[in-house]
Scaffold this motif. Structure first.
Motif, mmCIF file in Angstrom:
data_model
loop_
_atom_site.group_PDB
_atom_site.id
_atom_site.type_symbol
_atom_site.label_atom_id
_atom_site.label_comp_id
_atom_site.label_asym_id
_atom_site.label_seq_id
_atom_site.Cartn_x
_atom_site.Cartn_y
_atom_site.Cartn_z
ATOM 1 N N LEU A 105 10.823 -50.503 1.389
ATOM 2 C CA LEU A 105 10.256 -49.525 3.273
ATOM 3 C C LEU A 105 9.328 -50.459 3.959
ATOM 4 C CD1 LEU A 105 11.698 -47.568 5.047
ATOM 5 C CD2 LEU A 105 10.126 -46.495 4.840
ATOM 6 N N CYS B 113 18.459 -51.793 3.484
ATOM 7 C CA CYS B 113 19.154 -52.339 2.784
ATOM 8 C C CYS B 113 19.203 -51.981 1.860
ATOM 9 C CB CYS B 113 18.427 -53.387 2.333
ATOM 10 S SG CYS B 113 18.197 -54.553 4.400
ATOM 11 N N TRP C 280 13.455 -60.977 3.916
ATOM 12 C CA TRP C 280 11.798 -60.883 3.862
ATOM 13 C C TRP C 280 11.665 -60.018 2.835
ATOM 14 C CZ3 TRP C 280 15.043 -60.028 8.424
ATOM 15 C CH2 TRP C 280 15.671 -59.214 8.984
ATOM 16 N N TRP D 238 21.344 -45.609 2.085
ATOM 17 C CA TRP D 238 20.946 -46.396 1.619
ATOM 18 C C TRP D 238 20.093 -46.494 0.957
ATOM 19 C CZ3 TRP D 238 24.406 -50.850 2.559
ATOM 20 C CH2 TRP D 238 25.692 -50.918 3.383
ATOM 21 N N MET D 239 19.130 -46.060 1.670
ATOM 22 C CA MET D 239 17.456 -46.406 0.572
ATOM 23 C C MET D 239 17.452 -45.103 -0.825
ATOM 24 S SD MET D 239 16.038 -48.265 2.369
ATOM 25 C CE MET D 239 14.286 -48.641 1.422
ATOM 26 N N CYS E 196 22.963 -54.741 3.855
ATOM 27 C CA CYS E 196 21.844 -54.419 5.378
ATOM 28 C C CYS E 196 22.911 -52.987 5.604
ATOM 29 C CB CYS E 196 20.962 -54.935 5.974
ATOM 30 S SG CYS E 196 19.959 -56.482 4.727
ATOM 31 N N ARG E 197 22.299 -52.266 6.977
ATOM 32 C CA ARG E 197 23.379 -51.683 8.003
ATOM 33 C C ARG E 197 23.002 -52.298 8.416
ATOM 34 N NH1 ARG E 197 21.146 -45.719 7.755
ATOM 35 N NH2 ARG E 197 22.525 -45.362 9.552
ATOM 36 N N SER F 150 10.151 -54.054 4.677
ATOM 37 C CA SER F 150 11.240 -54.360 4.898
ATOM 38 C C SER F 150 11.392 -53.926 6.900
ATOM 39 C CB SER F 150 12.630 -52.824 4.725
ATOM 40 O OG SER F 150 13.097 -53.484 3.307
ATOM 41 N N ALA F 151 10.258 -53.495 6.831
ATOM 42 C CA ALA F 151 10.018 -53.834 8.243
ATOM 43 C C ALA F 151 10.124 -54.783 8.729
ATOM 44 C CB ALA F 151 8.354 -52.963 8.472
ATOM 45 N N ARG F 152 9.532 -54.133 11.083
ATOM 46 C CA ARG F 152 10.768 -55.584 11.338
ATOM 47 C C ARG F 152 9.713 -56.088 11.690
ATOM 48 N NH1 ARG F 152 15.094 -57.713 11.904
ATOM 49 N NH2 ARG F 152 17.273 -56.389 12.223
ATOM 50 N N ASP F 153 8.392 -55.617 11.245
ATOM 51 C CA ASP F 153 6.875 -56.285 12.024
ATOM 52 C C ASP F 153 6.514 -56.020 10.354
ATOM 53 O OD1 ASP F 153 7.491 -55.295 14.812
ATOM 54 O OD2 ASP F 153 6.291 -54.160 15.125
ATOM 55 N N PRO G 103 12.537 -50.000 13.527
ATOM 56 C CA PRO G 103 11.809 -51.035 13.435
ATOM 57 C C PRO G 103 11.472 -51.393 11.542
ATOM 58 C CG PRO G 103 11.261 -49.234 13.294
ATOM 59 C CD PRO G 103 12.146 -48.986 14.008
ATOM 60 N N TYR G 104 13.147 -51.217 11.167
ATOM 61 C CA TYR G 104 13.387 -51.457 9.572
ATOM 62 C C TYR G 104 14.369 -51.496 9.209
ATOM 63 C CZ TYR G 104 8.996 -48.912 8.432
ATOM 64 O OH TYR G 104 7.437 -48.971 8.343
ATOM 65 N N SER G 105 14.661 -52.684 8.843
ATOM 66 C CA SER G 105 15.896 -52.574 7.984
ATOM 67 C C SER G 105 16.838 -51.783 7.013
ATOM 68 C CB SER G 105 16.293 -54.505 7.398
ATOM 69 O OG SER G 105 15.869 -55.042 8.685
ATOM 70 N N MET H 99 17.538 -58.126 -0.265
ATOM 71 C CA MET H 99 17.395 -58.016 0.945
ATOM 72 C C MET H 99 16.667 -56.850 1.662
ATOM 73 S SD MET H 99 19.621 -59.409 2.376
ATOM 74 C CE MET H 99 20.501 -59.855 3.657
ATOM 75 N N PRO H 100 15.903 -56.392 2.945
ATOM 76 C CA PRO H 100 16.368 -58.117 3.891
ATOM 77 C C PRO H 100 15.570 -58.779 2.907
ATOM 78 C CG PRO H 100 14.601 -56.655 4.580
ATOM 79 C CD PRO H 100 15.238 -55.501 3.352
#
Lengths: 380, 140
Positions: free
Chosen positions: B20, A354, B56, B2-3, A359-360, B23-26, A350-352, B53-54
């Motif tokens: 973080l 980066c 968004w 990475w974070m 980004c991974r 960076s969520a997809r939702d 659910p997360y990118s 990045m990302p």
């Protein structure tokens, strides 16, 4: 209305993927035999129903021998939601109350969120093979306040798939540009490059992406995203029968902070107001408005991720870290650090993740995730 | 890891959590993002300025700033509509003029007409539902 192959061939604008007779192909390898189309694996039916006095209705799915999966789509002015599924032996194999109480997600068809709701069965290998005979798929119909609606009108569409090979499949996707997007070469070039990454990711579980591009007069702000729109159905009416539809716009519902949305988990392959995955190009291009290689990579993964939802996949873990998908081979992690470590490269994470300008890559799909893909009726 | 790397490189202690969440997809609400920091405006500006990045993540941060803190970031808004390296933010601002207080939307709209994409600015300003903003393309 009964669909038939003849009817589909005669549809104006339909470009059925017919395999030339000279191509080699056999049934048992899962490739399409000469002179047929991949859509021969699908049969369609549709019926008009009304909910009973308790706001329930039943869709009976007559599964023939050789059928391997089905999808039922309920369409109504109200909100349909799946209640239960009973197999031909009379065993209740799915109940919405079990699912809603579980921290493991299997289908969003139990939630009355849209006017078009799809349900696939089976979803996983552990659900077993389809049995010939009548399945009873019971639904509820509710209004915006979640009150049951008696005597409500419903159109129930059923698609049955015959595809014995769950190790390989083609997924056909029509990529539709909203109005004016096809006139932006930097966007179309980036989309096409992103599709190549999407193809690689899906290819790892035996899914072959077969895409084609189209244009439309849909408004590029994609305002329809949360509730669907007749304009989407009008576009979807001209798609191939088994195709998914990815619509590329400038924004999603006019908001540049949303980068993509699937209209369901799973989404329907029937043409409806909610037959779409949407993607916003500006959100992927970022502040500079241009696409770097990394922007293209994450856009390709967004395409693969959101259409993955449409095929039926959930996040392996939700961002609350206490809800998971219902698959056995996606690690059931707890907490951000463990989940980043164990699932951070999964496509459906659910997360990118980066750092700096990179980004991974989230490219991994497990065997069980691939199994969900392969069982979906959109995988042929 | 990475974070953690991203976090170590930046002094703001709230930044990791905000990045973080962004960076969520939702989609995540601006309210919940801002609840993660005691300095929402400064932290979100830092995200826009430093996080790549990302893609968004900075776009979502900029969106929250426009929707909730437009009066505090007038200099940034002027920069976003004029800097040729921020064409994406230019589009974002031009799509959000109607949600800004009119006293900031009008001067930013005027600035955008002198910016990197005056044709886009003219189209978007002319399509505004707010009379005062729309008037900018008639009487610049």
């Amino acid at each position: 209305m009964k669909h038939s192959l003849l009817w589909l061939v005669l549809l104006p604008g339909c470009d059925i993927f017919t395999v030339p007779a000279t191509d080699a192909g056999t049934d048992d390898t899962g490739t399409t035999p000469p002179g047929t189309t991949v859509y021969d694996a699908l049969s369609f039916s549709e019926e008009e129903l009304r909910s009973d006095g308790d706001g329930r209705y039943v869709v009976k799915v007559d599964v023939p021998a050789g059928a391997t999966s089905f999808q039922v789509t309920s369409t109504s002015p109200q909100l349909p939601a799946l209640e239960s599924v009973t197999d031909p032996d009379g065993n209740e194999i799915l109940d919405w109350q079990d699912l809603i109480q579980s921290p493991r997600s299997l289908t969003n068809a139990i939630y009355p969120q849209r006017t078009d709701v799809a349900f696939n069965w089976p979803i996983r290998e552990v659900d077993g093979a389809l049995k010939p005979g009548k399945y009873k798929v019971e639904w509820a119909l509710v209004d915006d306040s979640f009150n049951y609606v008696a005597d409500g009108k419903v159109t129930a569409s059923t698609v049955i798939k015959r595809d014995p090979d769950f190790s390989q499949g083609e997924v056909h996707v029509r990529i539709v540009y909203a109005e004016g997007i096809d006139q932006l070469p930097k966007v179309t070039n980036a989309v096409e490059a992103a599709v190549e990454h999407w193809r690689e990711v899906w290819g790892s579980v035996g899914v072959t992406l077969v895409e084609r591009y189209d244009t439309s007069d849909l408004d590029a702000s994609l305002d329809f995203t949360w509730s669907g729109d007749p304009s989407v159905k009008k576009i979807a009416d001209t798609k191939e029968p088994g195709e998914l539809q990815l619509i590329v716009g400038e924004t999603v519902r006019g908001e540049q902070y949303i980068y993509g949305v699937s209209a369901g988990i799973p989404g329907t392959i029937e043409p409806t107001k909610n037959t779409f995955v949407v993607l916003a190009w500006t959100t992927h291009a970022g502040p500079d408005g241009n696409f770097s290689d990394n922007d293209i990579m994450v856009m390709g993964e967004t395409m693969a991720h959101e259409t993955g939802h449409y095929m039926g996949l959930f996040h392996p873990v939700e961002g609350t870290w206490n809800n998971w998908d219902a698959l056995d081979d996606t690690v059931e992690c707890n907490g951000q650090l463990q989940c980043n470590r164990d699932l951070g490269e999964n496509l459906m994470y659910p997360y990118s993740l980066c750092g700096g300008s990179t980004c991974r890559s989230q490219y991994i799909l497990t065997d069980d995730q691939g199994g969900v893909f392969q069982r979906a009726v959109g995988s042929l | 890891m990475w974070m953690l790397i991203a976090g170590q490189a930046l002094a703001n202690p709230d930044l990791d959590a905000v990045v973080l969440a962004l960076s969520a997809r939702d989609a995540v609400s601006c309210e919940s993002i801002e609840a993660l920091t005691s300095t929402p405006t400064a932290t979100l500006v830092e995200v826009v300025d430093t996080v790549q990045m990302p893609p968004w993540a900075p776009m979502r941060a900029a969106n929250c700033l426009i929707e909730r803190h437009a009066l505090e970031i007038h200099p940034q808004l002027d920069q976003w509509v004029t800097d040729p390296n921020l064409a994406g933010l230019n589009r974002l601002v031009l799509g959000k003029l109607d949600v800004m207080p009119v006293e900031i939307a009008v001067p930013v709209a005027r600035k955008a007409l002198e910016g990197t994409d005056p044709e886009l600015a003219r189209t978007r300003i002319g399509a505004s539902k707010v009379t005062e903003i729309r008037a900018v393309v008639v009487t610049p």
